[in-house]
Design an enzyme around this catalytic site. Structure first.
Site, mmCIF file in Angstrom:
data_model
loop_
_atom_site.group_PDB
_atom_site.id
_atom_site.type_symbol
_atom_site.label_atom_id
_atom_site.label_comp_id
_atom_site.label_asym_id
_atom_site.label_seq_id
_atom_site.Cartn_x
_atom_site.Cartn_y
_atom_site.Cartn_z
ATOM 1 N N GLU A 14 -2.943 16.319 -18.207
ATOM 2 C CA GLU A 14 -3.714 15.257 -17.396
ATOM 3 C C GLU A 14 -4.191 14.257 -18.598
ATOM 4 O OE1 GLU A 14 -4.703 16.398 -13.003
ATOM 5 O OE2 GLU A 14 -6.263 16.931 -14.417
ATOM 6 N N HIS A 58 -10.345 21.618 -16.650
ATOM 7 C CA HIS A 58 -10.173 20.138 -15.979
ATOM 8 C C HIS A 58 -10.988 19.294 -16.915
ATOM 9 C CE1 HIS A 58 -10.206 16.532 -13.865
ATOM 10 N NE2 HIS A 58 -9.064 17.221 -13.161
ATOM 11 N N ASN A 67 -5.855 19.105 -6.034
ATOM 12 C CA ASN A 67 -7.168 19.151 -6.563
ATOM 13 C C ASN A 67 -8.119 18.274 -5.859
ATOM 14 O OD1 ASN A 67 -9.709 19.837 -8.020
ATOM 15 N ND2 ASN A 67 -8.975 18.651 -9.796
ATOM 16 N N TRP A 68 -8.969 18.836 -4.777
ATOM 17 C CA TRP A 68 -9.695 17.943 -4.033
ATOM 18 C C TRP A 68 -11.020 17.461 -4.834
ATOM 19 C CZ3 TRP A 68 -9.736 20.625 1.373
ATOM 20 C CH2 TRP A 68 -8.709 20.586 2.021
ATOM 21 N N LYS A 69 -11.203 18.021 -5.822
ATOM 22 C CA LYS A 69 -12.641 17.891 -6.454
ATOM 23 C C LYS A 69 -13.720 18.119 -5.384
ATOM 24 C CE LYS A 69 -9.881 15.197 -9.474
ATOM 25 N NZ LYS A 69 -9.728 14.149 -10.590
ATOM 26 N N GLY A 111 -5.077 14.470 -7.651
ATOM 27 C CA GLY A 111 -6.367 14.386 -7.152
ATOM 28 C C GLY A 111 -6.379 13.326 -6.017
ATOM 29 N N GLY A 112 -6.675 12.029 -6.029
ATOM 30 C CA GLY A 112 -6.883 11.230 -4.906
ATOM 31 C C GLY A 112 -6.282 11.338 -3.796
ATOM 32 N N GLU A 160 -12.957 17.023 -16.279
ATOM 33 C CA GLU A 160 -14.162 16.657 -15.760
ATOM 34 C C GLU A 160 -15.133 17.722 -16.115
ATOM 35 O OE1 GLU A 160 -12.896 15.985 -11.789
ATOM 36 O OE2 GLU A 160 -11.948 14.015 -12.439
ATOM 37 N N GLY A 200 -7.943 9.189 -11.906
ATOM 38 C CA GLY A 200 -8.617 8.342 -10.800
ATOM 39 C C GLY A 200 -8.644 6.992 -11.259
ATOM 40 N N SER A 226 -3.264 9.983 -11.558
ATOM 41 C CA SER A 226 -3.036 8.801 -10.426
ATOM 42 C C SER A 226 -1.596 9.027 -9.945
ATOM 43 C CB SER A 226 -2.918 7.330 -11.122
ATOM 44 O OG SER A 226 -4.319 7.327 -11.251
HETATM 45 P P1 13P Z 1 -6.254 11.488 -9.602
HETATM 46 O O1 13P Z 1 -4.748 12.058 -8.823
HETATM 47 O O2 13P Z 1 -7.233 11.058 -8.598
HETATM 48 O O3 13P Z 1 -5.886 10.657 -10.662
HETATM 49 O O4 13P Z 1 -6.714 12.782 -10.237
HETATM 50 C C1 13P Z 1 -5.903 13.724 -10.804
HETATM 51 C C2 13P Z 1 -6.655 15.027 -11.279
HETATM 52 O O5 13P Z 1 -7.721 14.943 -12.036
HETATM 53 C C3 13P Z 1 -6.180 15.950 -10.726
HETATM 54 O O6 13P Z 1 -6.799 17.100 -11.295
#
Ligand code: 13P
Length: 256
Positions: free
Chosen positions: A171, A99, A10-12, A237-238, A101, A177, A216
């Protein structure tokens, strides 16, 4: 029947053409184990280019394109929205839905999430349904109640049998993050609860569904997380923005 493992990036709201180029060239040499799918979810403007490059470079057939969101509506006057049909035209196969977010910054409710899941299933795409509790909800021992309240509206709307075509990503919001990963024991315990919750409605569907962990996840902690009995991969994510790290995570996953 074997359960497939999935590693989804997930590149966001990060990355662009340069990252599409880097990820595609990196993934040409990735070694995947049996029963693993990899899904790359860039922002909407880059879906088309990613699809083209995956085809042109003849990447492993287990590597797919995913979107980060979709409209519940088929078409019409919904300025700024993207429909399932538009995603189909771009050969998108997976869609991240609900998600945390989107739930917190865009006020998406579990009922809206259920509508999006329904539209996505109707279009023959695979939804990655995200659920998870906040830090205060975990502290107040509300985790199971919160997860149940996020799952039940979807079960009510699409029926438990449809979960044969859904992937769930657990999640915990406090782990996203922040570098604070849930311990593998805590993640496993929660995944087990999710599988048991679904099993109350349909044991067969619950046994086969892929349950991903997100929050994470990185190249150092993925092996222990993926080794847990009810963890079938991750939503990253990251670490998915760093190609070598992401490749290592993909190579670690295997079906159960
Ligand atoms: P991180 O891996 O950056 O914590 O993000 C997780 C995430 O929200 C994937 O959708």
């Amino acid at each position: 029947m074997a359960r497939r493992a999935i590693v989804a990036a997930n590149w966001k709201m990060n990355g662009g053409l340069a990252l599409v180029n880097t990820i595609v060239s990196g993934l040409t040499s990735v070694k995947l184990q049996d029963n693993v799918d990899v899904v790359i979810c860039p922002s909407f403007p880059f879906l088309s280019e990613l699809t083209s490059q995956i085809t042109e470079n003849k990447l492993n057939e287990a590597i797919h394109v995913g979107a980060q969101n979709v409209s519940a509506h088929e078409s019409g006057a919904y300025t700024g929205e993207i429909s399932t049909q538009m995603l189909q035209e771009l050969s998108v196969k997976f869609v991240i839905i609900g998600h945390s977010e989107r739930r917190s910054y865009y006020n998406e409710t579990s009922v809206e999430v259920a509508d999006k899941i329904s539209a996505t299933l109707k279009a023959g795409l695979t939804p990655i349904l995200c659920i998870g509790e906040s830090e205060s909800e975990r502290a107040e021992e509300q985790t199971e109640k919160v997860l149940a309240s996020q799952l039940q509206p979807v079960i009510d709307e699409v029926g438990i049998e449809s979960f044969a075509n859904i992937v769930i990503a657990y999640e915990p919001v406090w782990a996203i993050g922040t570098g604070k990963t849930a311990s593998s024991e805590m993640a496993q315990e929660t995944h087990k609860f999710i599988r048991q919750f679904l099993a109350k409605a349909n044991a067969n569907v619950a046994a086969k569904i892929s349950l991903l962990y997100g929050g994470s996840v990185n190249a150092s902690n993925c092996e222990e997380l993926f080794a847990q009995a009810d963890i079938d991969g991750g939503l990253i994510g990251g670490a998915s923005l760093q190609v070598e790290q992401f490749k290592q995570i993909c190579s670690t996953a295997k079906g159960k």
